[in-house]
Write a protein that holds these residues in place. Structure first.
Motif, short mmCIF file in Angstrom:
data_model
loop_
_atom_site.label_atom_id
_atom_site.label_comp_id
_atom_site.label_asym_id
_atom_site.label_seq_id
_atom_site.Cartn_x
_atom_site.Cartn_y
_atom_site.Cartn_z
N PRO A 298 0.87 -1.18 0.00
CA PRO A 298 0.00 0.00 0.00
C PRO A 298 0.90 1.23 0.00
N PRO A 299 0.36 2.41 -0.31
CA PRO A 299 1.17 3.62 -0.14
C PRO A 299 1.61 3.68 1.33
N LEU A 300 2.82 4.15 1.56
CA LEU A 300 3.34 4.17 2.92
C LEU A 300 2.87 5.42 3.66
N PRO A 301 2.77 5.37 4.97
CA PRO A 301 2.14 6.44 5.75
C PRO A 301 2.75 7.83 5.51
N ALA A 302 4.07 7.91 5.40
CA ALA A 302 4.67 9.23 5.21
C ALA A 302 4.19 9.86 3.91
N GLU A 303 4.10 9.02 2.88
CA GLU A 303 3.64 9.48 1.58
C GLU A 303 2.16 9.89 1.65
N ILE A 304 1.38 9.11 2.35
CA ILE A 304 -0.06 9.43 2.47
C ILE A 304 -0.25 10.74 3.21
N ARG A 305 0.51 10.91 4.28
CA ARG A 305 0.39 12.16 5.06
C ARG A 305 0.70 13.38 4.19
N ARG A 306 1.77 13.25 3.40
CA ARG A 306 2.15 14.37 2.53
C ARG A 306 1.00 14.70 1.57
N ARG A 307 0.41 13.66 1.00
CA ARG A 307 -0.69 13.85 0.05
C ARG A 307 -1.92 14.45 0.73
N TYR A 308 -2.21 13.98 1.93
CA TYR A 308 -3.40 14.49 2.63
C TYR A 308 -3.24 15.97 2.93
N VAL A 309 -2.04 16.37 3.30
CA VAL A 309 -1.83 17.78 3.63
C VAL A 309 -1.80 18.62 2.36
N GLU A 310 -1.02 18.14 1.37
CA GLU A 310 -0.82 18.98 0.17
C GLU A 310 -2.03 18.95 -0.75
N GLU A 311 -2.63 17.78 -0.92
CA GLU A 311 -3.69 17.68 -1.91
C GLU A 311 -5.09 17.78 -1.32
N LEU A 312 -5.26 17.29 -0.10
CA LEU A 312 -6.60 17.31 0.48
C LEU A 312 -6.79 18.46 1.45
N GLY A 313 -5.69 19.15 1.77
CA GLY A 313 -5.80 20.31 2.65
C GLY A 313 -6.06 19.97 4.11
N LEU A 314 -5.78 18.75 4.51
CA LEU A 314 -5.96 18.40 5.91
C LEU A 314 -4.81 19.00 6.74
N THR A 315 -5.04 19.12 8.02
CA THR A 315 -3.94 19.55 8.88
C THR A 315 -2.99 18.38 9.08
N ALA A 316 -1.76 18.70 9.46
CA ALA A 316 -0.77 17.64 9.70
C ALA A 316 -1.27 16.72 10.81
N TYR A 317 -1.96 17.33 11.78
CA TYR A 317 -2.49 16.54 12.89
C TYR A 317 -3.51 15.52 12.39
N ASP A 318 -4.48 16.00 11.60
CA ASP A 318 -5.51 15.11 11.08
C ASP A 318 -4.90 14.02 10.21
N ALA A 319 -3.94 14.42 9.37
CA ALA A 319 -3.29 13.43 8.50
C ALA A 319 -2.62 12.35 9.34
N GLY A 320 -2.03 12.79 10.44
CA GLY A 320 -1.36 11.84 11.34
C GLY A 320 -2.35 10.87 11.96
N VAL A 321 -3.49 11.41 12.40
CA VAL A 321 -4.50 10.54 13.01
C VAL A 321 -4.99 9.51 11.99
N LEU A 322 -5.28 9.98 10.78
CA LEU A 322 -5.83 9.08 9.76
C LEU A 322 -4.85 7.99 9.34
N THR A 323 -3.54 8.26 9.42
CA THR A 323 -2.55 7.26 8.97
C THR A 323 -2.00 6.44 10.13
N SER A 324 -2.64 6.54 11.27
CA SER A 324 -2.14 5.76 12.40
C SER A 324 -2.37 4.27 12.21
#
Lengths: 482, 498
Positions: free
Chosen positions: A295-321
């Motif tokens: 699967p895509p790895l968490p660091a990559e997903i977090r980057r995408r969530y923040v850059e492309e989906l506009g989520l906060t780093a905190y939210d991206a972190g929670v979602l990729t836990s």
């Protein structure tokens, strides 16, 4: 004179592979249970029993290699590592020595000075030993764990502080759990870490003498043990002494390391190629399959969530836990692309009620939650009503659309209808209206509450405010004047 | 007590008679048990006789035949097993105090294949402890005597397997061969012994001596019986990762009678004829054998194995290194001998092992441990593997020119019991012609080719390309038919039917 010391740290991490069977026999790998129940002639090391390599475990190890960007050896060799211990049934451990399956990988970690790549020197496959249980009556041996497949992930000595070591370990822990190759359970020993620590004067190219730390069972323990050891080395050297190359045990309760009896360097493991196993050959298809299965790895997903989906780093972190959370969230996103809204509903409402592990069986499905957020977004229901709908979804498993219709929760935006409702409330409460007129403006909240209660909360709150303000305004359209 | 005669002259005739009902398996088994009872107290071939198990297996075959069921290729035929092959419920000692009371919970793959083929297992036969030796004198229990001359060794380590067959206590046996342990005792006892290609027969359940060299194989009255037994045990086994996938040729027992060898090229290594320590009678018998093969139409040519002289040294480094590792599991913790009153873990290990292992096993563990030690590994173990590769290349090159290699099996006929026990190096030289075959993983066979002046049998070794057992057996059968030595019986079996 006080020198500035630089620490040089490398970690050796043993991960128990999440496969159903042991590395060289068909026994199950489940943890615990009746001691020695999950054994057979092979993992008991009975005379005449022979190991047969599990290709499933190899496939799992290849996934670790792919995630850590390693080079795979087309031909790797198993070797015997000899030592005598009661929980080592054959008198040797089958491992890989000169020709490991995976080499030359790396892992990016966040450090105080930015992202740094930590080299992975090698990853090899090996079997676990059993467990010795020391009691007052003597030592008991449980061989349920004997033969359980492990990978040992050996980093380069690229880490420079306890913080970095823990950051690396956490990143590694996250990845192996995320790609499903290891449950990461440190208490049960399925994710274990040894640390090699040395120090040298800052700027020196020469490595100091290292010590190996064992018994590091928690991230905090790793941090404290490395800090302790760095300080101990510095103290020894500053006093004019020399660090002894040895294996030291971390005593968490005492907060210190102490030398194990018997130096490791006295051990001669007498490695030689395991004659019972032919060289392990891995073809390009298997390597490609391992890569494709990741699967895509968490660091990559977090980057995408923040850059492309506009989520906060905190939210991206929670979602990729947890990988399950990412899967759930991304499924929901395919139904409705309000990333922030879905994230909020998922992380606050849904995870307020169920654990991540229960998501799959929870009555609220990704499609259902997406529909709920869509209903809010298109104004069909208000955020407040949405909570009621959500309760209904959670209790009945019904879709939000059905709940809105059957329970009449559709939001009313029609101004005439809203005005009628507002007027009704104002007329029904002349006392309060008089108070408002007399300047007690807080009574306005009472009216809003009454309007919403009477209508079951279905009126569009913005419109209600709009209409209420208009009707309460001193100049026109006063209800008592119409 | 006069022993009952063995009722049939070969495994094949016994199998046929049982299948037709001319004889029952119970009768045949009873005859073998009777011979064991009469002869084995002096011979010492057996460590464990499983009368009950054998009679019950025989009864099962007889019942199956009576019920008209299909019978396996070994149905009702009594056999003996070297005591390093695991047998479920039947103690497997490896000729060692260490395993004196060890009863396996599972059958070796070869044992289950024999059972499935209908064989009757009479019991377990003697060996040098953990198959380490060339005389069967290293058995912790008792030596085995040579049926041709009770003052002599039957060879080893499968001495019990060879002696039991030579004395006609059974219709065939299984042995194991790490450096000659099937072929050399076969030669000493005047029977046929086949070491298959490495990987041809499963090693699962064979208590390992040297894993990269060990193979299980049959010992038999004649070549065709060896082919039948080989056919029953050979073939891929998923439980042995080193077991080969290649198919086993069918109908190995159907080797043509009086076959000719036109078109077959046979090589004899110059390095082996003459050789140091080669007895003249053995050399003469081998030369006569080469003449016989030539007379059968084969082209007989000299070949060269330039690294052959290093085979013994190479073998004793690799075999002891692997043995030191394989025998690490005998630690007194889970099975086998445990020293009483050991106060510490180290004492438990050292005392259990010191008490459980005999002198030769201890010597080889020490040699092997040394050969693998840091600082010596490259000079010994790594170097030995380089030489092993050269030896293998020698054979590849020789088999580019010829189909079969012929050598003496052993430089001497059976030596006297006690003659070499105090001189391990001299004992190791008994394997001078046989170890290279294991180092190269080739199939090798020994069959009788004559007798010396004392009337002791002389063995002829034939080797073939990997997995060419069918060709090896065909050439051996043709030689056997022509050489006319197969009819001779040792005194202990003289009363047996010819």
């Amino acid at each position: 004179m006080s020198l500035t010391w630089e620490a040089v740290i490398g970690l050796e991490v043993h991960c128990q592979l999440l496969v159903p069977q042991k590395l060289f026999c068909g026994c199950p790998t489940t943890f615990g249970g009746v001691p020695n129940a999950r054994t057979c002639p092979v993992c008991l090391g009975l005379p005449g029993a022979l190991p047969v390599l599990s290709r499933e475990a190899v496939a799992c190890a290849l996934r670790v290699g792919a995630a850590l960007e390693c080079v795979t050896r087309a031909t790797s060799i198993f070797a015997r590592k000899h030592y005598f211990y009661p929980d080592l049934p054959k008198g040797y451990q089958i491992t890989q020595y000169e020709a490991p399956l995976l080499e030359f990988g790396g892992l990016d970690i966040d450090t105080a000075t930015g992202v740094r790549r930590i080299g992975i020197r090698r990853i090899h496959m090996e079997e676990d030993a059993g467990k010795s249980i020391h009691t007052d009556a003597g030592t008991l041996v449980d061989l349920n764990r004997a033969g359980v497949p492990l990978v040992e992930i050996v980093s380069d000595p690229d880490l420079r502080s306890a913080d970095e070591a823990v950051a690396y370990l956490k990143a590694l822990h996250e990845i192996v759990r995320f790609i499903g190759v290891c449950d990461g359970n440190m208490e049960e020993g399925s994710f274990r870490c040894d640390a090699n620590v040395s120090i040298r004067p800052a700027g020196s190219p020469v490595l100091g003498t290292r010590t190996e730390l064992k018994n590091l069972n928690t991230f905090k323990g790793v941090h404290r043990a490395i800090e302790y050891e760095i300080a101990r080395h510095a103290h020894v050297l500053e006093e004019g002494g020399a660090v002894v190359q040895e294996t030291r045990l971390w005593d968490d309760a005492a907060g210190r390391t102490r030398a194990m009896r018997g130096k490791e360097d006295a051990h001669d493991y007498r490695y030689f190629p395991e004659p019972d196993l032919p060289p392990l050959r891995v073809d390009a298809d298997e390597i490609a399959a391992a890569r494709a299965s990741l699967p895509p790895l968490p660091a990559e997903i977090r980057r995408r969530y923040v850059e492309e989906l506009g989520l906060t780093a905190y939210d991206a972190g929670v979602l990729t836990s947890e990988p399950a959370l990412v899967r759930w969230y991304e499924t929901a996103l395919t139904h409705h692309r309000n990333a922030k809204g879905l994230c909020n509903w998922l992380t606050t409402e849904l995870l307020g009620r169920v654990a991540v592990g229960e998501l799959e069986t929870c009555p609220v499905t990704p499609a259902g939650l997406a529909e709920l957020v869509a209903l809010i977004d298109d104004g069909t229901i208000s955020g407040k009503i949405a909570k009621t709908v959500f309760d209904g979804m959670f209790e009945s498993g019904e879709s939000p659309g059905t709940l809105v219709e059957t329970r009449g929760l559709r939001q009313v935006t029609d101004t005439a209808a809203i005005e009628a409702a507002v007027r009704e409330v104002l007329e029904a409460n002349p006392t309060q209206l008089a108070q408002f007129r007399a300047g007690k403006v807080t009574v306005r909240g009472f009216f809003v509450g009454q309007i919403m209660r009477r209508t079951g909360g279905t009126l569009n709150p913005a419109r209600v405010n709009e209409v209420l303000d208009r009707l309460l305004a001193p100049t026109d359209n006063r209800p008592d004047e119409s | 007590m006069a022993p009952p005669p063995l009722p049939f002259a070969s495994l094949r005739t016994a199998r046929a008679a049982i299948a037709t009902g001319e004889a029952s398996s119970a009768e045949v088994t009873q005859a073998c048990l009777g011979r064991i009872a009469a002869l084995d107290p002096d011979l010492g071939a057996f460590l464990t006789v499983d009368t009950e198990g054998a009679m019950s297996a025989a009864a099962a075959v007889d019942a199956a035949r009576a019920a008209g069921k299909a019978l396996g290729p070994l149905a009702g035929v009594p056999l003996a097993l070297k005591d390093n092959l695991s047998t479920r419920g039947l103690r497997t000692t490896c000729g060692s105090r260490m395993l004196e009371a060890y009863v396996p919970g599972f059958d070796a793959t070869v044992v289950s294949r024999l059972r499935r083929a209908g064989a009757v297992i009479l019991g377990k036969v003697n060996l040098d402890e953990f198959a380490m030796g060339s005389s069967t004198e290293n058995s912790a229990f008792h030596p085995t005597r040579n049926p041709w001359d009770p003052t002599r060794s039957p060879g080893g380590s499968s001495g019990g397997s060879a002696a039991a067959v030579a004395a006609r206590l059974c219709f065939g046996s299984l042995g194991s061969d790490t450096g000659g342990s099937i072929r050399q005792p076969a030669a000493f006892c005047g029977v046929v012994g086949l070491k298959p290609t490495y990987g041809r027969v499963s090693r699962f359940g064979l208590v390992a001596f040297a894993s990269s060299l060990d193979q299980v194989g049959p010992l038999s009255f004649d070549v065709r019986d060896a082919a039948v037994l080989f056919g029953a045990i050979a073939g891929h086994d998923p439980a042995d990762a080193t077991s080969a996938l290649s198919d086993v040729p069918l109908d190995l027992g159907q080797l043509p009678e009086g076959g000719r060898l036109r078109g077959v090229r046979i090589g004899w290594p110059r390095e082996y004829l003459p050789a140091d320590g080669l007895e003249p009678a053995v050399a003469a018998a081998v030369r006569r054998a080469l003449d016989t093969l030539g007379a059968l139409g084969a082209e007989v040519v000299p070949v060269s194995l330039p690294h052959a002289e290093h085979a013994i040294a190479t073998y004793y480094v690799i075999a002891t290194a692997e043995a030191s590792s394989n025998l690490a599991r005998f630690d007194g913790v889970r099975f086998g001998h445990r020293a009483a009153e050991a106060a510490t873990l180290d004492a438990l290990y050292s005392r259990s092992r010191a008490e459980g292992f005999g002198l030769e096993v201890a010597r080889r563990i020490l040699l092997g441990t040394f050969a693998l030690s840091a600082g010596y590994h490259d000079a010994f173990y790594a170097k030995a593997n380089q030489v092993r590769a050269l030896i293998r290349a020698d054979f590849e090159s020789a088999f580019g020119e010829v189909d079969i290699l012929v050598t003496p099996t052993s430089p001497t006929t059976a030596f006297a019991l006690g003659e070499r026990t105090s001189d391990p190096v001299r004992m190791y030289l008994a394997d001078v012609f046989t170890t290279a075959c294991n180092l190269a993983g080739l199939p090798g066979l020994s069959l009788p080719c004559g007798f010396d002046d004392a009337g002791l049998p002389i063995g002829l070794q034939m080797m073939a390309r990997p997995f060419a057992e069918a060709e090896l057996l065909r050439v051996a059968a043709a030689f056997e038919d022509a050489a006319g030595v197969v009819g001779r019986r040792p005194p202990a079996a003289a009363e047996a039917r010819p």
